[in-house]
Structures are given as structure tokens and as C-alpha cells.
Design an enzyme around this catalytic site. Structure first.
Site, PDB file in Angstrom:
ATOM      1  NE  ARG A   1       9.207  -5.000  12.910  1.00 37.75           N
ATOM      2  CZ  ARG A   1       8.623  -4.026  12.247  1.00 37.75           C
ATOM      3  NH1 ARG A   1       7.372  -4.126  11.908  1.00 37.75           N
ATOM      4  NH2 ARG A   1       9.303  -2.952  11.900  1.00 37.75           N
TER       5      ARG A   1
ATOM      6  CD  GLU B   1       9.017   9.996   3.183  1.00 37.01           C
ATOM      7  OE1 GLU B   1       9.010   9.230   4.162  1.00 37.01           O
ATOM      8  OE2 GLU B   1       8.161  10.870   2.978  1.00 37.01           O
TER       9      GLU B   1
HETATM   10  P1  AMP Z   1      10.431  -1.215   2.379  1.00 35.86           P
HETATM   11  O1  AMP Z   1      11.933  -1.238   2.287  1.00 35.86           O
HETATM   12  O2  AMP Z   1       9.821   0.077   1.973  1.00 35.86           O
HETATM   13  O3  AMP Z   1       9.816  -2.403   1.677  1.00 35.86           O
HETATM   14  O4  AMP Z   1      10.073  -1.324   3.931  1.00 35.86           O
HETATM   15  C1  AMP Z   1      10.070  -2.564   4.553  1.00 35.86           C
HETATM   16  C2  AMP Z   1      10.581  -2.488   5.970  1.00 35.86           C
HETATM   17  O5  AMP Z   1       9.998  -1.402   6.696  1.00 35.86           O
HETATM   18  C3  AMP Z   1      10.243  -3.766   6.706  1.00 35.86           C
HETATM   19  O6  AMP Z   1      11.374  -4.186   7.452  1.00 35.86           O
HETATM   20  C4  AMP Z   1       9.062  -3.389   7.580  1.00 35.86           C
HETATM   21  O7  AMP Z   1       9.173  -4.004   8.835  1.00 35.86           O
HETATM   22  C5  AMP Z   1       9.090  -1.868   7.689  1.00 35.86           C
HETATM   23  N1  AMP Z   1       7.777  -1.243   7.389  1.00 35.86           N
HETATM   24  C6  AMP Z   1       7.484  -0.456   6.326  1.00 35.86           C
HETATM   25  N2  AMP Z   1       6.212  -0.023   6.352  1.00 35.86           N
HETATM   26  C7  AMP Z   1       5.644  -0.565   7.458  1.00 35.86           C
HETATM   27  C8  AMP Z   1       4.314  -0.519   8.055  1.00 35.86           C
HETATM   28  N3  AMP Z   1       3.310   0.162   7.484  1.00 35.86           N
HETATM   29  N4  AMP Z   1       4.110  -1.230   9.184  1.00 35.86           N
HETATM   30  C9  AMP Z   1       5.115  -1.925   9.760  1.00 35.86           C
HETATM   31  N5  AMP Z   1       6.367  -2.013   9.272  1.00 35.86           N
HETATM   32  C10 AMP Z   1       6.650  -1.337   8.130  1.00 35.86           C
END
Ligand code: AMP
Length: 176
Positions: free
Chosen positions: A59, A96
Site C-alpha cells: 500500500r 511474530e
Molecule cells: P509493522 O511492521 O508491525 O509496523 O507492520 C506494518 C505493516 O503491516 C504495514 O505495511 C501495514 O500495512 C501492515 N499492517 C499491520 N497491522 C495492520 C492492521 N491492523 N491493519 C492493516 N494493515 C496492517
């Protein structure tokens, strides 16, 4: 006009139980919502020289492409392992369960370039941190990270700020 946050749809238990998926397609399909989002993601950096926009798969490509076009500068994709066709630099990050890696083309950023990093949402910050490291490995300067959504409980903003990165988000949601 409805605010940006009101145009984001929440899908409970997607892609797995307990996750509240923040779906930005409802924001992007709205002409005024999409434009306002792009405007607000760059506005705090007005007056700062930006040489490249880096967008995180997938995205971040939609937003980063629109932002790069608006600023009349180049766009660089950071993709999941194995997706980019030419020579890449790779950065592992923690999931995770296990690890994954983000990659960037070795010729995508020139030393000294000022870079704006873009994605739709910051959760734990693991993906964005990997992208910051890839940009810095090229001696690019991350002048900021711009997200539509911050999930503060997951600590991603603090994690990036600890790396001395300026973080901007347009709205916040509670929980995961
Ligand atoms: P992180 O690396 O944990 O910050 O996860 C970020 C990535 O995961 C981004 O590219 C988001 O598009 C996706 N993502 C994580 N959690 C969500 C959520 N609750 N809703 C939508 N996309 C998420």
C-alpha cells in the site's frame, strides 16, 4: 467533508482472529479523501528538500507514487524478499514467528539523497525499521516517515524515533 479517519474501514478478525484490519481502500476510492491524504502526508515537510520517495510494499506504493508525482521526484519501491528483478540489498526483520526480509535495488538511492519513507500504517515498526536501514546503508538520509495510521499501542513510532527518525501520522487507532 468527513475526516480521513472516518473514511477508513475496519474489518474485525482479518486476516486472523484478534486483528482489526484497517482498510484504506475506502479512503483511496474517494477522490477528495485520496487527495487530502496525499496533501497531509507531505505538508509537514514543506520547505525541506526531498530527493526520493521510498514506498513500502504494497500500500506504500499507491501512496508513495502519488506523493512522488506531486513533488515531481523519483519513487523507489522497497519489496518483500525475491520480488525485485535486479541486484538488491536485503534487510531481515522479525515477524511474530521467524523472520522475513525487505529489499531495495542497489542503485535506487544515491549517497546524500534526502528520502521520505511512506506506508499506510505503522504497527510494531519492524517493516519501516528495515526500510530505514536499507536507505541508510545507501548513505541516504531519512528526513521522515509518513503514515496514514499509527497503532500507538504497538510502539512503532517510538521504535523509529529511537533511530532518530521523524514520524508523521494522520490518525491513530486503539489496539492491534
Ligand atoms: P509493522 O511492521 O508491525 O509496523 O507492520 C506494518 C505493516 O503491516 C504495514 O505495511 C501495514 O500495512 C501492515 N499492517 C499491520 N497491522 C495492520 C492492521 N491492523 N491493519 C492493516 N494493515 C496492517
Amino acid at each position: 467533508m468527513q475526516g480521513i479517519k472516518d473514511k477508513i474501514r475496519t474489518i474485525p478478525d482479518y486476516p486472523k482472529p484478534g486483528i482489526m484490519f484497517r482498510d484504506i481502500t475506502t479512503l483511496l476510492q474517494d477522490a477528495r479523501g485520496f487527495r487530502k491524504t496525499v496533501d497531509e502526508m507531505v505538508q509537514p515537510f514543506a520547505g525541506t528538500r526531498i530527493d526520493k520517495v521510498v514506498g513500502i510494499e504494497a500500500r506504500g506504493f499507491i501512496l508513495g507514487g502519488a506523493i512522488a508525482h506531486q513533488l515531481s521526484i523519483g519513487f523507489v519501491p522497497v519489496r518483500k524478499r525475491g520480488k525485485l528483478p535486479s541486484r538488491t540489498l536485503s534487510q531481515e526483520y522479525q515477524l511474530e514467528y521467524g523472520t522475513d526480509a525487505m529489499e531495495i535495488h542497489v542503485d535506487a538511492i544515491q549517497p546524500g539523497e534526502q528520502v521520505l519513507l511512506v506506508d499506510d500504517l505503522i504497527a510494531t515498526g519492524g517493516t519501516a525499521e528495515a526500510a530505514v536501514k536499507l536507505i541508510r546503508a545507501h548513505k541516504g538520509e531519512v528526513i521522515g516517515c509518513s503514515f496514514i495510521i499509527d497503532l500507538p499501542e504497538l510502539g512503532g513510532r517510538k521504535r523509529l524515533e529511537a533511530l532518530d527518525v521523524k514520524v508523521l501520522s494522520l490518525c491513530e487507532f486503539e489496539g492491534h
